[in-house]
Structures are given as structure tokens and as C-alpha cells.
Design an enzyme around this catalytic site. Structure first.
Site, short mmCIF file in Angstrom:
data_model
loop_
_atom_site.label_atom_id
_atom_site.label_comp_id
_atom_site.label_asym_id
_atom_site.label_seq_id
_atom_site.Cartn_x
_atom_site.Cartn_y
_atom_site.Cartn_z
N ASN A 193 -4.86 -6.95 0.35
CA ASN A 193 -5.37 -5.98 1.32
C ASN A 193 -6.82 -5.68 0.94
O ASN A 193 -7.08 -4.99 -0.04
CB ASN A 193 -4.52 -4.71 1.27
CG ASN A 193 -5.06 -3.61 2.16
OD1 ASN A 193 -5.96 -3.84 2.98
ND2 ASN A 193 -4.52 -2.41 2.01
N TRP A 194 -7.74 -6.23 1.74
CA TRP A 194 -9.16 -6.10 1.39
C TRP A 194 -9.74 -4.75 1.78
O TRP A 194 -10.88 -4.44 1.44
CB TRP A 194 -9.97 -7.21 2.07
CG TRP A 194 -9.66 -8.60 1.59
CD1 TRP A 194 -8.66 -8.98 0.73
CD2 TRP A 194 -10.35 -9.81 1.95
NE1 TRP A 194 -8.69 -10.35 0.55
CE2 TRP A 194 -9.71 -10.87 1.28
CE3 TRP A 194 -11.42 -10.08 2.79
CZ2 TRP A 194 -10.14 -12.20 1.40
CZ3 TRP A 194 -11.86 -11.40 2.92
CH2 TRP A 194 -11.22 -12.45 2.23
N LYS A 195 -8.99 -3.98 2.55
CA LYS A 195 -9.45 -2.65 3.00
C LYS A 195 -10.85 -2.76 3.65
O LYS A 195 -11.15 -3.76 4.27
CB LYS A 195 -9.43 -1.67 1.83
CG LYS A 195 -8.08 -1.68 1.11
CD LYS A 195 -7.92 -0.60 0.10
CE LYS A 195 -6.58 -0.77 -0.60
NZ LYS A 195 -6.27 0.30 -1.53
N SER A 224 -2.09 -1.22 -8.33
CA SER A 224 -2.81 -1.68 -9.53
C SER A 224 -2.20 -2.92 -10.18
O SER A 224 -2.16 -3.03 -11.41
CB SER A 224 -2.94 -0.53 -10.54
OG SER A 224 -3.71 0.52 -9.98
N GLY A 237 -4.94 1.98 -6.66
CA GLY A 237 -6.36 2.10 -6.98
C GLY A 237 -6.65 2.98 -8.18
O GLY A 237 -7.79 3.34 -8.43
N HIS A 282 0.33 1.93 5.49
CA HIS A 282 -0.33 2.03 4.18
C HIS A 282 -0.60 3.49 3.86
O HIS A 282 -0.93 4.28 4.76
CB HIS A 282 -1.64 1.22 4.19
CG HIS A 282 -2.20 1.06 2.81
ND1 HIS A 282 -2.94 2.05 2.20
CD2 HIS A 282 -2.08 0.06 1.90
CE1 HIS A 282 -3.27 1.65 0.98
NE2 HIS A 282 -2.76 0.45 0.77
N GLU A 326 4.85 1.00 -2.55
CA GLU A 326 3.58 1.30 -3.19
C GLU A 326 3.55 2.76 -3.62
O GLU A 326 3.20 3.64 -2.80
CB GLU A 326 2.43 1.04 -2.22
CG GLU A 326 2.35 -0.39 -1.74
CD GLU A 326 0.94 -0.75 -1.31
OE1 GLU A 326 0.34 -1.63 -1.93
OE2 GLU A 326 0.42 -0.11 -0.38
N GLU A 338 -3.04 4.95 2.67
CA GLU A 338 -4.37 5.45 3.10
C GLU A 338 -4.36 5.76 4.60
O GLU A 338 -5.02 6.71 5.04
CB GLU A 338 -5.45 4.41 2.74
CG GLU A 338 -5.70 4.40 1.25
CD GLU A 338 -6.16 3.06 0.68
OE1 GLU A 338 -6.60 2.19 1.45
OE2 GLU A 338 -6.05 2.89 -0.56
N GLY A 372 -7.44 -3.82 -5.02
CA GLY A 372 -8.67 -4.14 -5.75
C GLY A 372 -8.75 -5.57 -6.27
O GLY A 372 -9.79 -6.24 -6.10
C1 PEP Z 1 -3.09 -1.12 -2.02
O1 PEP Z 1 -3.97 -0.41 -1.58
O2 PEP Z 1 -2.20 -1.54 -1.27
C2 PEP Z 1 -3.09 -1.42 -3.44
C3 PEP Z 1 -2.00 -1.86 -3.98
O3 PEP Z 1 -4.29 -1.21 -4.10
P1 PEP Z 1 -4.58 -1.51 -5.66
O4 PEP Z 1 -4.01 -2.87 -5.97
O5 PEP Z 1 -6.07 -1.48 -5.76
O6 PEP Z 1 -3.91 -0.42 -6.42
#
Ligand code: PEP
Length: 250
Positions: A9-11, A213, A173, A95, A167, A97, A235
Site C-alpha cells: 500500500n503506497w498510500k 510494520s 507505521g 484501511h 492490521e 487511515e 512503508g
Molecule cells: C499499512 O498502512 O497498511 C501498513 C501496514 O503500514 P506499515 O507497514 O508502514 O506499518
């Protein structure tokens, strides 16, 4: 047998030039990786060029969101038909976010899920508890209710188009990952919750990804757990070498 999937997921990262560079590096680094289905989710404006660039590579393109309506006066939004028309057949919904910053509720997600499924678009459905939920030992209840409220209205036959992404919000993040044991415990709980609501076949066949993460140095241990079928990566998906290393950890 359920699929192993590693999705990035490049956001809101990577402009068009960066997208082209990252995709060509990824194609080179991922050549020959066949143990997992690989998915990348660039930002909307780069979905078309990504889906063109990845044709024939086996790497799939997903959108990070989608509107629930077919079309109409929804300024700034993107429909299922628009995604399908440019070759995008997967969408990330729910998600944390989107839930936190854009007010997406379980009820809205039901509408989005329905629209995606109606159009034959596969859904990567995200959910997970906040830190306070875990500290107060309420994490199983939260996860169960997100699943029930967002997904349990669909028919058993539609589950083939659903991928789950657990998640925990406290791990996204933050650099703090759920331990492999915590991930396995929750994934097993998710699978048994689905089995109770539907049946053993649905539960056994749905892929449940872990997100939060995941990095090259922890992916092997997390992915080794029997109910973890891959990862949703934030990330670390922005760098070809680290994303490819995570994909290879499968
Ligand atoms: C995400 O936003 O779905 C995610 C898992 O981010 P990160 O790997 O940066 O924690």
C-alpha cells in the site's frame, strides 16, 4: 488451497516518475517469485500507468479506495467502473487511515464492499484494534465486530473475492509489530469467527494478511505462522529491495 499474498500500500507516496522507477525495479527483483501473489496499490492518478507497466508481469494493481456509488455528483471520487476500465480488479477498503481521517464507518464500508463485489472487484478488507482496545483486553471483541459489521452480510459464494487484512492500528507505521504469536492468535480467532458465521470451507479458503510494520527482518517469522497468509505492507513497500525481500519471505 488459500492464496499467499503480499500487497504493498503506497498510500500518498510516489509521483509518476517515481512510480515508473519503482515498478521497473520491482519487476526485476520479483521475477521468478511465484510463491505469493504480488499486489501493489499506487495512488489513483498513477493506477493506469501502473496497470499498463505491469501487464504480463503477474504483479497485480489495486486501488487504495473506491466510492460506493455507481457514478454521479461526488466530486473528487472514483467509481468501481472507472477502476475496472483501466484494468484494476482489486481495491483496499477499510484501511485504518480511511476510518480515522476520512470518517469511514462500518455502514459505509458495507456499501463499498457491495459495490466492489457487484462489479467483480476483489476486496482487501482491512480492520484491527487500537492500542487502548488491546490494553483493555478488548481486541477480540473489536475485531469480531468490525468483521461482522463490515462483511458478514455477504453470501458465502462471495468470500472468494475477499482477502482479509488484520492490521492492529498500534502497529501501523509505528515500527512496533505484533509478535508472530500475537498475529497467529488473532488470525486463528478470525478464521474461527468466520467458520462459525459461515462454514469451514469459507474459513479455510480466505487469505488473511497481517499488516503493521512488516519489514524484511521480521517477515519470515510472521509469515511462518499457519494462519498468516501474507502481508499488507506500507512503508517497506516503497523500496523495491525491501518489498521484494518481504515477498520472498513467503
Ligand atoms: C499499512 O498502512 O497498511 C501498513 C501496514 O503500514 P506499515 O507497514 O508502514 O506499518
Amino acid at each position: 488451497m488459500r492464496k499467499k499474498i503480499v500487497a504493498g500500500n503506497w498510500k500518498m507516496n510516489k509521483n509518476l516518475s517515481d512510480t515508473k522507477v519503482l515498478l521497473s525495479e520491482l519487476k526485476a527483483q520479483l521475477a521468478g517469485v511465484s510463491e505469493a501473489e504480488i499486489v501493489v496499490a499506487p495512488t489513483y492518478v498513477n493506477l493506469y500507468s501502473a496497470s499498463e507497466a505491469l501487464k504480463g508481469s503477474g504483479v497485480k494493481v489495486a486501488a487504495q479506495n473506491m466510492h460506493q456509488a455507481e457514478n454521479g455528483a461526488y466530486t473528487g471520487e472514483i467509481s468501481a467502473d472507472m477502476l475496472k476500465d483501466i484494468g484494476v480488479k482489486t481495491v483496499i477498503l477499510g484501511h485504518s487511515e480511511r476510518r480515522a481521517y476520512f470518517g469511514e464507518t462500518d455502514a459505509l464500508l458495507v456499501e463499498k464492499v457491495n459495490t466492489a463485489l457487484k462489479h467483480g472487484i476483489k476486496v482487501i478488507f482491512c480492520f484491527g484494534e487500537e492500542l487502548d482496545d488491546r490494553k483493555s483486553d478488548n481486541h477480540f471483541n473489536v475485531v469480531e465486530s468490525q468483521l461482522k459489521n463490515g462483511l458478514f452480510h455477504i453470501d458465502a459464494a462471495n468470500w472468494k473475492n475477499i482477502v482479509l487484512a488484520y492490521e492492529p492500528v498500534w502497529a501501523i507505521g509505528t515500527g512496533e509489530t505484533a509478535s508472530p504469536e500475537q498475529a497467529q492468535e488473532m488470525h486463528a480467532f478470525i478464521r474461527s469467527t468466520i467458520e462459525k458465521a459461515f462454514d469451514a470451507t469459507v474459513a479455510d479458503e480466505v487469505s488473511i494478511l497481517y499488516g503493521g510494520s512488516v519489514k524484511p527482518n521480521n517477515a519470515v517469522e510472521i509469515f511462518a505462522k499457519p494462519d498468516v497468509d501474507g502481508g499488507l505492507i506500507g512503508g517497506a513497500s516503497l523500496d523495491a529491495e525491501s518489498f521484494a525481500a518481504i515477498a520472498k519471505a513467503i
